[in-house]
Design a protein around this motif. Structure first.
Motif, mmCIF file in Angstrom:
data_model
loop_
_atom_site.group_PDB
_atom_site.id
_atom_site.type_symbol
_atom_site.label_atom_id
_atom_site.label_comp_id
_atom_site.label_asym_id
_atom_site.label_seq_id
_atom_site.Cartn_x
_atom_site.Cartn_y
_atom_site.Cartn_z
ATOM 1 N N HIS A 184 57.303 40.544 81.899
ATOM 2 C CA HIS A 184 56.241 39.747 81.278
ATOM 3 C C HIS A 184 56.335 38.301 81.767
ATOM 4 O O HIS A 184 55.308 37.658 82.076
ATOM 5 C CB HIS A 184 56.384 39.822 79.757
ATOM 6 C CG HIS A 184 55.228 39.260 78.992
ATOM 7 N ND1 HIS A 184 55.005 37.893 78.897
ATOM 8 C CD2 HIS A 184 54.224 39.858 78.292
ATOM 9 C CE1 HIS A 184 53.923 37.682 78.167
ATOM 10 N NE2 HIS A 184 53.427 38.863 77.790
ATOM 11 N N ALA A 185 57.557 37.795 81.857
ATOM 12 C CA ALA A 185 57.748 36.415 82.304
ATOM 13 C C ALA A 185 57.300 36.231 83.749
ATOM 14 O O ALA A 185 56.684 35.207 84.099
ATOM 15 C CB ALA A 185 59.212 36.014 82.158
ATOM 16 N N ALA A 186 57.592 37.219 84.608
ATOM 17 C CA ALA A 186 57.197 37.121 86.014
ATOM 18 C C ALA A 186 55.681 37.130 86.143
ATOM 19 O O ALA A 186 55.110 36.403 86.980
ATOM 20 C CB ALA A 186 57.805 38.273 86.805
ATOM 21 N N LEU A 187 55.011 37.933 85.319
ATOM 22 C CA LEU A 187 53.550 37.947 85.346
ATOM 23 C C LEU A 187 52.974 36.627 84.853
ATOM 24 O O LEU A 187 52.007 36.102 85.421
ATOM 25 C CB LEU A 187 53.027 39.099 84.481
ATOM 26 C CG LEU A 187 53.218 40.509 85.021
ATOM 27 C CD1 LEU A 187 52.854 41.540 83.955
ATOM 28 C CD2 LEU A 187 52.385 40.723 86.277
ATOM 29 N N THR A 188 53.586 36.081 83.814
ATOM 30 C CA THR A 188 53.124 34.805 83.277
ATOM 31 C C THR A 188 53.230 33.705 84.325
ATOM 32 O O THR A 188 52.340 32.853 84.458
ATOM 33 C CB THR A 188 53.933 34.432 82.026
ATOM 34 O OG1 THR A 188 53.767 35.459 81.034
ATOM 35 C CG2 THR A 188 53.489 33.099 81.461
ATOM 36 N N ALA A 189 54.310 33.750 85.103
ATOM 37 C CA ALA A 189 54.516 32.741 86.144
ATOM 38 C C ALA A 189 53.464 32.832 87.244
ATOM 39 O O ALA A 189 53.231 31.861 87.967
ATOM 40 C CB ALA A 189 55.913 32.887 86.738
ATOM 41 N N ARG A 190 52.832 33.985 87.356
ATOM 42 C CA ARG A 190 51.836 34.177 88.417
ATOM 43 C C ARG A 190 50.406 33.974 87.922
ATOM 44 O O ARG A 190 49.454 34.220 88.663
ATOM 45 C CB ARG A 190 51.969 35.583 89.006
ATOM 46 C CG ARG A 190 53.313 35.828 89.665
ATOM 47 C CD ARG A 190 53.333 37.172 90.375
ATOM 48 N NE ARG A 190 54.661 37.478 90.889
ATOM 49 C CZ ARG A 190 54.926 38.459 91.742
ATOM 50 N NH1 ARG A 190 53.939 39.257 92.151
ATOM 51 N NH2 ARG A 190 56.150 38.677 92.164
#
Length: 392
Positions: A262-268
């Motif tokens: 979820h965090a990696a998607l948020t960063a993108r």
């Protein structure tokens, strides 16, 4: 010499006939269809998955519930025993990267031919086109081509299958016969089955496409397998194992990017002028079928980018139930284990044993279905032998 009647010539019935005849019992094996092992042969069309090469504890963990009789059967005829038995029929096998065991020939027909040759050598009489209808004072009653026929036996093993793929012989019609005898039955329910989803016209261009590299979740069950998007819903190994949870009322969710957090998607997420379509296509490079699923279910969130990561990680699909039970790979339900003794004899009918998918157990695909059919077929036959010995 003792006489045994086996009703149903699928894997469980064939194994029961083999076990009984190997012990010197005269066996008549009756099948309603014109030939034996029809569902077994169908299972082998895409590669006959016989079992999963794993310790018995891991094997047992794959069954939804494991009553003592099923536990005993699988411990006596586990994955290692299935492999030894297959080699004993002269069939070479191999184990795939996931542990699934297949005949080298990748078909069921060579194994079935070798099995039938063994049964013939052990004196088993196989009779086809005999549909079992119950009992009369003289024995088991069948509809035969020449009319009604009664077959007497000292013990009987019933292995007539579940309630899916009726055209191959598993129509569940036997349930009415046993119900009339006071046998407790659980209602049939689809297992390893396709799911009905009421797609909008928006999804039509993607029917027939595979949904890959995802994680499916229903209740406590997850799967990383793929599924096929169809006009009727979803089909394929990725969702089949979720059947118990779906039957229990759990909703279906899919993680479209299981390898991204979820965090990696948020960063993108886009910094300005966020648009869901370009983010899915250009930033995440999702295939069109996944993008279509997002818009099918989550279009209302298209203007809320802060919710996009959660949408992709747990996209909830509107499942309306299962596809027709007759199309399911297997069924749950059938003869309840509390209606059976530990050796699979019907408490209401001494000398009558049950085996295979007609029993109320459930398991995913991957070799577990065939393994349990073979194991319970052998276990019921051993129970029948013990019954004969006690009556002698």
């Amino acid at each position: 010499m003792s006489r045994a009647l086996v009703i149903g010539a699928g894997p469980a019935g064939l194994m029961a006939a083999e076990t009984l005849s190997a012990a010197g019992v005269t066996v008549t094996l009756c099948e309603a269809k014109p030939s034996v092992g029809r569902k077994f042969l169908m299972a082998g069309k895409s590669g006959l998955n016989l079992t999963k090469d794993e310790p018995v504890a891991a094997l047992l963990s794959q069954y939804e519930t494991v009553p003592p009789a099923l536990d005993a059967a699988l411990r006596l005829f586990d994955a290692a025993a299935v492999q030894e038995w297959t080699r004993g029929l002269g069939q070479e096998i191999f184990t795939g990267s996931t542990g699934r065991v297949f005949p080298t020939a990748m078909k069921a027909s060579p194994l079935l031919r070798a099995w039938l040759a063994r049964l013939d050598g052990q004196g088993v009489t196989i009779r086809t086109r005999l549909r079992w209808r119950g009992w009369d004072a003289k024995g088991a009653v069948f509809d035969a081509p020449q009319g009604r026929e009664t077959i007497a036996a000292d013990v009987t093993v019933i292995a007539t299958g579940g309630a899916s793929w009726a055209r191959l012989g598993s129509d569940g019609a036997w349930s009415e016969v046993l119900k009339a005898e006071g046998v407790r039955l659980a209602a049939f329910a689809p297992s390893n089955a396709g799911l009905a989803v009421p797609w909008s016209a928006h999804m039509a261009p993607f029917f027939g496409q595979a949904i890959k590299s995802v994680r499916w979740k229903a209740g406590d069950i997850t799967s990383r397998g793929e599924a096929i998007l169809s006009a009727r819903g979803l089909e394929g190994g990725g969702i089949y194992s979720l059947s118990p949870a779906i039957r229990a009322g759990a909703s279906l969710a899919v993680d479209l990017v299981p390898d991204l957090s979820h965090a990696a998607l948020t960063a993108r997420l886009p910094g300005r002028s966020p648009r869901l379509g370009p983010w899915l296509k250009s930033t995440l490079r999702l295939p069109p079928v996944k993008t279509a699923l997002v818009f099918e279910v989550g279009r209302a969130l298209a203007t809320q980018p802060e919710r996009w990561p959660g949408l992709l990680k747990a996209l909830r699909l509107p499942v309306a139930g299962f596809l027709p039970m007759d199309e399911a790979i297997s069924t749950a339900g059938g003869v309840q284990f509390d209606a059976l003794t530990p050796d699979l004899m019907l408490r209401a009918m001494p000398g009558v044993f049950c085996a295979g998918e007609m029993l109320d157990w459930d398991a995913p695909t991957g070799g577990y279905l065939i393994t349990a059919c073979l194991a319970t077929g052998q276990h019921a036959a051993r129970g029948a032998l013990a019954y004969l010995e006690a009556a002698a």
